[in-house]
Design an enzyme around this catalytic site. Sequence first.
Site, mmCIF file in Angstrom:
data_model
loop_
_atom_site.group_PDB
_atom_site.id
_atom_site.type_symbol
_atom_site.label_atom_id
_atom_site.label_comp_id
_atom_site.label_asym_id
_atom_site.label_seq_id
_atom_site.Cartn_x
_atom_site.Cartn_y
_atom_site.Cartn_z
ATOM 1 N N ALA A 9 0.819 -1.230 0.000
ATOM 2 C CA ALA A 9 0.000 0.000 0.000
ATOM 3 C C ALA A 9 0.849 1.274 0.000
ATOM 4 O O ALA A 9 0.362 2.345 0.317
ATOM 5 C CB ALA A 9 -0.958 -0.020 1.184
ATOM 6 N N TYR A 151 3.488 -13.962 -15.244
ATOM 7 C CA TYR A 151 2.538 -13.075 -14.552
ATOM 8 C C TYR A 151 1.100 -13.548 -14.779
ATOM 9 O O TYR A 151 0.309 -13.625 -13.833
ATOM 10 C CB TYR A 151 2.722 -11.645 -15.078
ATOM 11 C CG TYR A 151 1.833 -10.608 -14.441
ATOM 12 C CD1 TYR A 151 2.063 -10.168 -13.135
ATOM 13 C CD2 TYR A 151 0.767 -10.034 -15.141
ATOM 14 C CE1 TYR A 151 1.257 -9.188 -12.557
ATOM 15 C CE2 TYR A 151 -0.040 -9.061 -14.578
ATOM 16 C CZ TYR A 151 0.208 -8.639 -13.285
ATOM 17 O OH TYR A 151 -0.600 -7.676 -12.708
ATOM 18 N N ALA A 153 0.077 -16.550 -15.506
ATOM 19 C CA ALA A 153 -0.122 -17.816 -14.786
ATOM 20 C C ALA A 153 -0.311 -17.561 -13.291
ATOM 21 O O ALA A 153 -1.177 -18.166 -12.637
ATOM 22 C CB ALA A 153 1.071 -18.748 -15.022
#
Length: 243
Positions: A9, A151, A153
């Site tokens: 975040a 990515y 997968a």
Amino acid sequence: MKTALVTGASRGIGAACARELARAGWAVAVNYRSSREKAEAVAAQIRQEGGVALAIPGDIGDPEQVEALFRTAETELGSVEVLVNNAGIAQQKLFTDVTEEDWDELFRVDVKGVFFCCRRALPGMLRRHGGSIVNISSMWGQVGASCEVAYSAAKAAVIGLTKALAQEVGPSGVRVNCIAPGVIQTEMNGHLPPQALEALKEETPLEALGTPEDVARAVSFLCSPGAGFITGQVLGVNGGLVV
Ligand code: NAP
């Protein structure tokens, strides 16, 4: 306080989720791996707006750091009732150039990280018979992308995890959903030349690129009582690029 933990975040989609959940009344654990100053700025901004937030470090691909992350969130804020598995890394490479190390690192963060955080959050949620998990996948996990096989997968694995886990923990009052964002303007897409971004925009039925806030509002909805009968779903936030 009722706490939402958002992984990754310090910027981008995760930072927008942290701000949006704070506005919805959650105390927010603002997780980051290395961008301490940015994560602390996100938490400080939330506090300035009257919310409750704390920046907490932790590599989500490391179970010991995940344990420390949750322990700090629980001690300093409160029980984690919302988990947003947002942290992720991407890679663009020809499939034949992907090394075993590339593959392992992508799956360590994007898949095992989700596993470790869900595994740590769930016992408390099951005990309290309530909670909401939102996993951030990608439209590439739905349809696949050239030069992003690892990515795609990994993000497809997150969709499978979401659907299976939702069925397992639904009877215990815990909801698990997934967001599949389209092209969102963040640092993750910073490497794309302006012409490529313009072309993606033109291909998108709503003729725009997404913002982190577009994703954050969908996340906040899925965590709200208004989404109380929604679980195991994959919500596309993509302007219609993948339908
Ligand atoms: P971003 O701007 O690159 O931000 C990634 C965040 O993840 C950063 O806060 C980073 O923190 C954190 N992070 C990375 N590895 C971590 C780890 N091992 N442990 C903890 N935190 C880690 O990415 P974004 O565009 O906001 O993407 C967020 C999520 O949305 C990702 O899962 C991504 O795959 C997904 N997504 C993005 C798009 C898009 O177009 N942007 C589209 C579809 C899906 P540090 O800086 O501290 O490392």
